[in-house]
Design an enzyme around this catalytic site. Structure first.
Site: not given
Length: 634
Positions: A306, A335
């Protein structure tokens, strides 16, 4: 700049975060805490003073068999289970002394990782435990880890053809009260508390520390037996909060970045009120040891980071190196952005533009996603799929088409992709196709059908289905690693909610009746996944081969993308494959090399056996139906 904090930085790189090491004869407790602190372990009410050793590592040994007891570390009177608890009580308040071998299901020693030699051979399916099973009529363990051991769940995943599931955060998180299991509570779980313990609300008994561990392992084991790998969503970039975090309670301010302001404030690159300092030796060590622990103890096959753009490049490469020493086929992606300005310079962070500095780590392609269906930041702005004559100027449409071409090529350097006209990435960020995650929707946004409705309020169901299937054709014929949100194969809706992180089940749950209602959609997804799996030319996995074999063909309309996959490759049975993606509401005529072609995808149907052959007319043209894909081979 980062505000510096004076601290004793451990010199011992071999230190492991084994804060509680159990054996029948003794349990050893260790803790990284300030050298000038007062530290003890409270073990079932008994206070055991800890002794300071080198590098700010405090230790104490409890003789005898301590199994079944609970403990907390106390640092200057502030209690916590430490930062690396492996078992906890309800709501993660205390650590628990367990023998992890007691949590192994039968046959666990024979369980093996399920990975692919090259990640482009994967089809990743992202799911939330509660979304997936809470509305399933025949589920026995609704919303639990064990739902993914049930035949209905395994059968659906196998029928669809995915070979890896990405489970949303499944460690112990803070937003769901485990003492109220019968009350509907919902959160995605991006609020970490105990990073190395499974979440109790997904277990059948959050009060017994061993249960959540055993049931998580049972889930992994069942998926592995079905040939499906398990990817864990990890959120090392921030904690639930600062004041109550285990990091802060054991070594105040060490694990967090601060700004260079006077006075310094906590940096907030995560958008959640804080960001962790991955560049500091013990935070880096924590991340490495945590990833290794999930691999070794829980047999995890991959990791999705993340907000990877909050982590420094060196730490991500050290994690990749540590994982390679265990199994180099374990997949890592994340990400490639942050949610705000980080305290470290962007050039040092794991953002998408720096992916070339992180070999064999992948990043999501928001270039492809937003080009297809419109930008994340504006739910009503159309993308290539929704484009109409009044949708914008020709240059905008041309940019969207170029971005789709970049995504189809896997975001590598390709002689026919002009990156100056790609929407976000002005240079190729992938060294190899495996460094690009191809997707059009995920949990963190509107799902695809809702996004199409938002930008096309008058859209009817037939047009919605046509564009949905066209979008996923682009994803599943790209050279990157395809990624699907669970329920898209059921034409999922979240009732238009963009950020459903704490919306009720009525918004987030899958409607399993849609599998029959939208049988065409499920069949198309299923058969397109099989088509990709059966034909290696869709997943070449080598940048040089992609440049050699993938050729974009010219079109007169930027709402049409055409490419050819040339020549046989490895086990490929077809000589040449033509893929036409037509987003126009009108049928398209496109020029292709002269041959007699077999049609395998047309008008929303995938027929890999190819019962229909078509010769090309005198103008070397083929006709493609509106808002659909056509795939041919000779």
């Amino acid at each position: 700049m980062v505000a510096l904090m004076v601290a004793c930085e451990p010199a011992n790189e071999a230190f492991h975060f084994d804060e509680m090491t159990y054996s029948p004869g003794a349990t050893v407790f260790k803790l990284f805490a300030p050298a000038d602190a007062e530290c003890c372990v409270v073990l079932d009410g008994d206070s055991l003073p800890m002794t300071l050793g080198a590098d700010s590592i405090w230790t104490v040994t409890a003789r005898g068999d301590q199994k079944g007891k609970t403990y907390q570390f106390c640092v200057n009177g502030v209690a916590s289970p430490g930062v690396f608890a492996k078992a906890v009580t309800v709501n993660g308040e205390k650590g628990a002394v367990v023998d992890l071998r007691d949590t192994d299901p039968e046959g666990w020693a024979d369980d093996r990782h399920v990975t692919q030699k090259n990640p482009v051979d994967m089809v990743v399916y992202e799911l939330h435990h509660r979304d997936f099973s809470v509305n399933r009529p025949d589920a026995r363990y609704k919303g639990k880890f064990l739902a993914l051991t049930e035949p209905w769940a395994i059968d659906h995943l196998k029928e669809l053809g995915v070979n890896a599931i990405h489970i949303l955060p499944s460690y112990d998180f803070g937003s769901v009260d485990e003492t109220r299991p019968d009350e509907p509570q919902y959160n995605w779980g991006y609020d970490p508390v105990n990073y190395n313990v499974p979440e109790g609300s997904y277990s059948t008994d959050p009060y017994t520390p061993e249960t959540r561990i055993r049931e998580f392992k049972q889930m992994v084991q069942a998926l592995h037996k079905a040939g499906i790998g398990v990817i864990l969503d990890v959120v090392y970039n921030h904690t639930y909060d600062i004041e109550h975090s285990n990091f802060q309670r054991t070594y105040p301010d060490y694990y967090y970045r601060k700004t260079a302001d006077a006075p310094a404030e906590y940096s907030n690159g995560s958008g959640c009120g804080n960001e962790t300092a991955s560049e500091r030796p013990m935070m880096r060590r924590f991340m490495i040891e945590s990833v290794k622990y999930w691999i070794n103890e829980y047999h995890i096959d991959g990791f999705r980071f993340d907000l990877m753009g909050c982590h420094d490049i060196e730490t991500m490469n050290e994690i990749r190196k540590a994982v390679d020493a265990i199994d180099p086929t374990i997949f890592i992606y994340g990400e490639g952005w942050s949610a705000g300005q980080c305290a470290l310079p962007t050039g040092q962070l794991g953002v998408k533009a720096n992916i070339p500095e992180m070999p064999r780590i992948a990043a999501f392609s928001d270039d492809l996603r937003d080009a297809l269906r419109g930008p994340f930041s504006d739910d009503t702005k159309p993308g290539w799929l929704e484009w109409t004559a009044d949708g914008g100027n020709d240059e905008d449409l041309s940019m969207l088409k170029e971005s789709i071409k970049a995504g189809i090529a896997g975001m590598i350097q390709h002689p026919q992709v002009d990156y100056s006209r790609v929407n976000y990435s002005k240079e190729p960020y992938a060294l190899e196709p495996m460094q690009m995650m191809a997707y059009v929707s995920c949990h963190d946004d509107m799902c695809l059908a809702d996004r199409l409705r938002a930008s096309m309020p008058a859209i009817g169901e037939e047009e919605l289905i046509r564009l949905d299937l066209l979008a996923q054709t682009a994803v599943l014929t790209s050279q990157g690693v395809p990624f699907l949100l669970s329920g898209e194969e059921l034409l999922r809706t979240k009732q238009g909610v963009h950020n459903s992180f704490q919306s009720p089940d009525s918004i987030n749950q899958l409607d399993w009746a849609n599998k029959k209602r939208y049988q065409q959609v499920f069949s198309y997804y299923k058969n397109l996944i099989a088509l990709r799996r059966h034909h290696p030319v869709f997943r070449m996995g080598d940048a040089s081969l992609v440049r050699e074999r993938l050729e974009f063909l010219p079109t007169d309309d930027d709402r049409v993308v055409v490419f050819r996959l040339k020549g046989r490759l490895r086990e490929e049975k077809w000589d040449n494959i033509i893929v036409v993606l037509n987003a126009s509401r009108e049928q398209a005529r496109v020029c292709v090399p002269r041959a007699v072609y077999t049609v395998v995808v047309a008008n929303g149907v995938v027929d890999e056996l190819g019962k229909k052959t078509i010769p090309i007319n005198d103008r070397n043209e083929v006709t493609v139906a509106p808002q659909s894909a056509l795939i041919l081979h000779d």
